[in-house]
Design a protein around this motif. Structure first.
Motif, PDB file in Angstrom:
ATOM      1  N   ALA A   1       8.437  82.395 -17.576  1.00 59.23           N
ATOM      2  CA  ALA A   1       9.184  82.337 -18.807  1.00 59.23           C
ATOM      3  C   ALA A   1       8.494  83.122 -19.992  1.00 59.23           C
ATOM      4  N   ILE A   2       9.304  84.033 -20.493  1.00 62.39           N
ATOM      5  CA  ILE A   2       8.782  84.717 -21.580  1.00 62.39           C
ATOM      6  C   ILE A   2       9.373  84.487 -22.847  1.00 62.39           C
TER       7      ILE A   2
ATOM      8  N   ASP B   1      11.289  92.137 -32.391  1.00 64.00           N
ATOM      9  CA  ASP B   1      12.131  90.997 -33.221  1.00 64.00           C
ATOM     10  C   ASP B   1      11.873  90.660 -34.405  1.00 64.00           C
ATOM     11  N   GLU B   2      10.813  91.083 -35.139  1.00 64.45           N
ATOM     12  CA  GLU B   2      10.332  90.833 -36.502  1.00 64.45           C
ATOM     13  C   GLU B   2      10.117  92.117 -37.063  1.00 64.45           C
ATOM     14  N   MET B   3      10.476  92.038 -38.421  1.00 62.65           N
ATOM     15  CA  MET B   3      10.813  93.227 -39.493  1.00 62.65           C
ATOM     16  C   MET B   3      10.189  92.910 -40.847  1.00 62.65           C
TER      17      MET B   3
ATOM     18  N   SER C   1      14.344  90.237 -17.138  1.00 61.52           N
ATOM     19  CA  SER C   1      14.153  90.957 -18.605  1.00 61.52           C
ATOM     20  C   SER C   1      15.290  92.063 -18.718  1.00 61.52           C
ATOM     21  N   ASN C   2      15.897  92.286 -19.663  1.00 64.71           N
ATOM     22  CA  ASN C   2      16.875  93.462 -19.801  1.00 64.71           C
ATOM     23  C   ASN C   2      16.382  94.179 -21.215  1.00 64.71           C
ATOM     24  N   TYR C   3      15.216  95.017 -21.147  1.00 72.38           N
ATOM     25  CA  TYR C   3      14.688  95.776 -22.286  1.00 72.38           C
ATOM     26  C   TYR C   3      15.833  96.580 -22.722  1.00 72.38           C
ATOM     27  N   ALA C   4      16.477  97.516 -21.948  1.00 65.73           N
ATOM     28  CA  ALA C   4      17.349  98.306 -22.512  1.00 65.73           C
ATOM     29  C   ALA C   4      18.399  97.866 -23.403  1.00 65.73           C
TER      30      ALA C   4
ATOM     31  N   TYR D   1      15.281  87.502 -27.077  1.00 62.68           N
ATOM     32  CA  TYR D   1      15.692  87.744 -25.734  1.00 62.68           C
ATOM     33  C   TYR D   1      16.722  87.105 -25.203  1.00 62.68           C
ATOM     34  N   CYS D   2      16.654  85.608 -25.589  1.00 64.27           N
ATOM     35  CA  CYS D   2      17.763  84.616 -25.124  1.00 64.27           C
ATOM     36  C   CYS D   2      19.104  84.955 -26.085  1.00 64.27           C
ATOM     37  N   SER D   3      18.702  85.357 -27.246  1.00 65.23           N
ATOM     38  CA  SER D   3      19.762  85.298 -28.162  1.00 65.23           C
ATOM     39  C   SER D   3      20.809  86.758 -28.005  1.00 65.23           C
ATOM     40  N   CYS D   4      20.067  87.730 -27.418  1.00 68.49           N
ATOM     41  CA  CYS D   4      20.603  88.900 -27.008  1.00 68.49           C
ATOM     42  C   CYS D   4      21.450  88.655 -25.787  1.00 68.49           C
ATOM     43  N   GLU D   5      21.012  87.708 -25.026  1.00 68.06           N
ATOM     44  CA  GLU D   5      21.915  87.500 -23.825  1.00 68.06           C
ATOM     45  C   GLU D   5      23.041  86.730 -24.148  1.00 68.06           C
ATOM     46  N   ARG D   6      23.074  85.769 -25.503  1.00 71.19           N
ATOM     47  CA  ARG D   6      24.062  84.820 -25.552  1.00 71.19           C
ATOM     48  C   ARG D   6      25.233  85.528 -26.386  1.00 71.19           C
TER      49      ARG D   6
END
Length: 422
Positions: free
Chosen positions: A40-41, A104-106, A75-78, A14-19
Motif C-alpha cells: 500500500a502506497i 501532489d504538492e505545490m 499504480s496508474n502513473y500516467a 492517487y486514491c483521489s484520482c481513481e475516485r
C-alpha cells in the motif's frame, strides 16, 4: 513587502484520482498499490480507519475478512501525472507563481494578493476541486517551512475547513508550543530523536535552542530550518526547475527472467523509455549505464549482480541508445540465474543541439532527425507505444504486475469516458 508562501497538498492523491472517474468509490475505502502490486502506497481516510498502514504487503492483507470492502488499485502513473498537470494549470491561472514540490504538492506565491487571504485560499481549494476534481488542503505563512507546517495542521484538523493561516505570530506560537519537533518539514525521525534526547521536544523548544547547539546537532541544515521557523526565509521560490542530472528507468520484473531474449527486451524497453524522457525535456545523454541483479532475499537461489557504464556520443536517439544498452548488457548476462530487476541510467545530460557530423562511427545517423519526432508525434496522438522499435517486444510477459490497473482516462483515447444524451 513581506513574502507569503502557500502549500497546497492533494488529499490521498492517487486514491483521489481513481475516485474522479469512478463515483461509486466516493465513500468506499480505496488503496493504491506500489509497482508489481506489492504494498500500500496511498490510502483514503476510510482505508486508514480499517487499520491499513503505509507499506502493508498486499499479499498478506488482501484476504483479511474485515477488508472485504476495500477497493485495491495498481499504480496508474500516467493518470496521476496528468491529473497533477491539471491541478497545476488551475493554480497557475490564479496565483503569480506555482512551484511543484512533488506530484501532489505545490508551493504558491501568495505575496501581495489583494483581499482576504483566507477567502482566496478557500476559493483556490474550491476551484481545484471543481475543475480538476481533486480535494486539497492549503496552509500558508512567511516561509516555506511554516507553510508546510500549516498545511499539515489543516490536514490534521478537519474543523479548520482545509485551510490554515500561520502568518500571525501569536497563532504560530500556540501551535509551536503544542506540536512535537518531528512535525517540522526536514526533521526526520532520527533528527527528532536526537533533538528530543537533547531536551528539545516541541517546535518551540527547537526555536528557542541556541543556534550553535542546533548547528552542532543538525549541521547547517538544522540551522536553516530553525531560521525558517523564526520567519526568516531561507528557501526562495524556484522560477525554473533545476537541471536534470540523470534519467533512470529501472523496474522489478513481474516474474524472474531466466531467458536472454526476455532480458534483452526489458533493457531495450527501458532504454527506449529513457530516450523518450530525454526528448521530452530537450536533452541528450553522454553517458549510459546498465545493471541487472537477482533477488537478494530469495532463499536457496544464487546471487548475481552486474553493472557496466560507458561514455557515448551525446544522443537522445532511441535506436542508438537501445543498441548501446544491449551491447553493454551482453557481458553482464549469466545463464542459470533468475533475475529480479534491471535498469538503464543516462547521465552527462545537456541540451540537445545540432552537432557537427562525425568523421567516423556515429551512434545516430541522419534519419534520427526525422524518425524520432515522427515516432513521438504518432505516440502522442494515438497513445503510448502506438509505435515502438521491435526490440522492445510485444507481449512482454516479464513486465511488472499491474493486475488491478484502472483505465488511463485522460491520456489514452480508447479509455476516455463516453457520455450519452437522451
Amino acid at each position: 513587502m513581506k513574502p507569503v508562501y502557500g502549500l497546497i497538498d492533494a488529499n490521498s492523491f492517487y486514491c483521489s484520482c481513481e475516485r474522479v472517474f469512478q463515483p461509486r468509490l466516493r465513500l468506499l475505502p480505496v488503496v493504491v498499490l506500489s509497482n508489481n502490486d506489492g504494498c500500500a502506497i496511498a490510502r483514503t481516510t476510510e482505508a486508514k480507519a480499517l487499520g491499513i498502514k503505509m507499506g502493508d504487503p498486499w499479499h498478506l492483507i488482501r484476504k483479511r475478512p474485515e477488508l472485504a470492502a476495500v477497493e485495491w488499485f495498481s499504480s496508474n502513473y500516467a493518470l496521476y501525472g496528468d491529473m497533477s498537470r491539471r491541478m497545476y494549470q488551475v493554480l497557475a491561472e490564479r496565483v503569480p507563481r506555482v512551484e511543484p514540490y512533488s506530484i501532489d504538492e505545490m508551493f504558491l506565491d501568495l505575496t501581495g494578493l489583494p483581499g482576504d487571504l483566507t477567502e482566496r485560499c478557500r476559493s483556490l481549494r474550491d476551484d481545484v476541486r471543481r475543475i480538476a476534481k481533486i480535494p486539497t488542503c492549503i496552509g500558508w505563512g512567511p516561509t516555506k517551512t511554516i507553510a508546510k507546517l500549516a498545511n499539515g495542521i489543516a490536514k490534521d484538523n478537519p474543523d479548520l475547513g482545509g485551510v490554515c493561516d500561520l502568518t500571525d505570530p501569536a497563532i504560530r506560537d500556540s501551535y509551536y508550543a503544542a506540536l512535537p519537533v518531528g512535525e517540522v518539514w526536514g526533521i526526520g525521525s532520527k533528527s527528532a530523536t536526537k533533538l528530543e534526547k537533547a531536551g528539545y521536544r516541541t517546535i518551540q523548544d527547537f526555536i528557542d535552542a541556541p543556534v550553535p547547539e542546533v548547528r552542532g546537532l543538525l549541521t547547517v541544515v538544522g540551522e536553516r530550518i530553525q531560521a525558517e521557523l523564526r520567519s526568516v526565509s531561507c528557501l526562495a521560490f524556484i522560477d525554473a526547475p533545476a537541471d536534470r542530472k540523470s534519467i533512470a528507468c529501472t523496474r522489478s520484473f513481474g516474474r524472474p527472467i531466466t531467458a536472454w531474449y526476455e532480458m534483452r527486451e526489458a533493457i531495450a524497453t527501458y532504454a527506449a523509455r529513457a530516450a523518450e524522457k530525454l526528448r521530452q525535456q530537450g536533452l541528450q545523454a553522454g553517458h549510459i549505464s546498465v545493471f541487472l541483479h537477482t533477488n537478494p532475499h530469495a532463499k536457496g537461489e544464487p546471487w548475481h549482480s552486474g553493472q557496466k557504464a560507458a561514455q557515448i556520443e551525446p544522443t537522445n536517439d532511441t535506436m542508438a541508445l537501445i543498441t548501446q544498452a544491449v551491447r553493454m548488457l551482453k557481458p553482464l548476462w549469466r545463464d542459470g540465474y533468475r533475475y529480479a530487476k534491471a535498469g538503464v541510467m543516462l547521465n552527462d545530460l545537456e541540451p540537445a543541439v545540432e552537432r557537427p557530423k562525425q568523421l567516423f562511427f556515429s551512434l545516430s545517423d541522419g534519419r534520427s532527425k526525422l524518425l524520432m519526432p515522427a515516432m513521438d508525434a504518432i505516440n502522442a496522438r494515438y497513445g503510448k507505444n502506438a509505435i515502438s522499435p521491435l526490440a522492445v517486444g510485444i507481449a512482454r510477459p516479464w513486465a511488472a504486475r499491474s493486475r488491478r490497473l484502472s483505465r488511463q482516462y485522460t491520456t489514452k483515447l480508447e479509455d476516455v469516458l463516453a457520455a450519452q444524451a437522451w
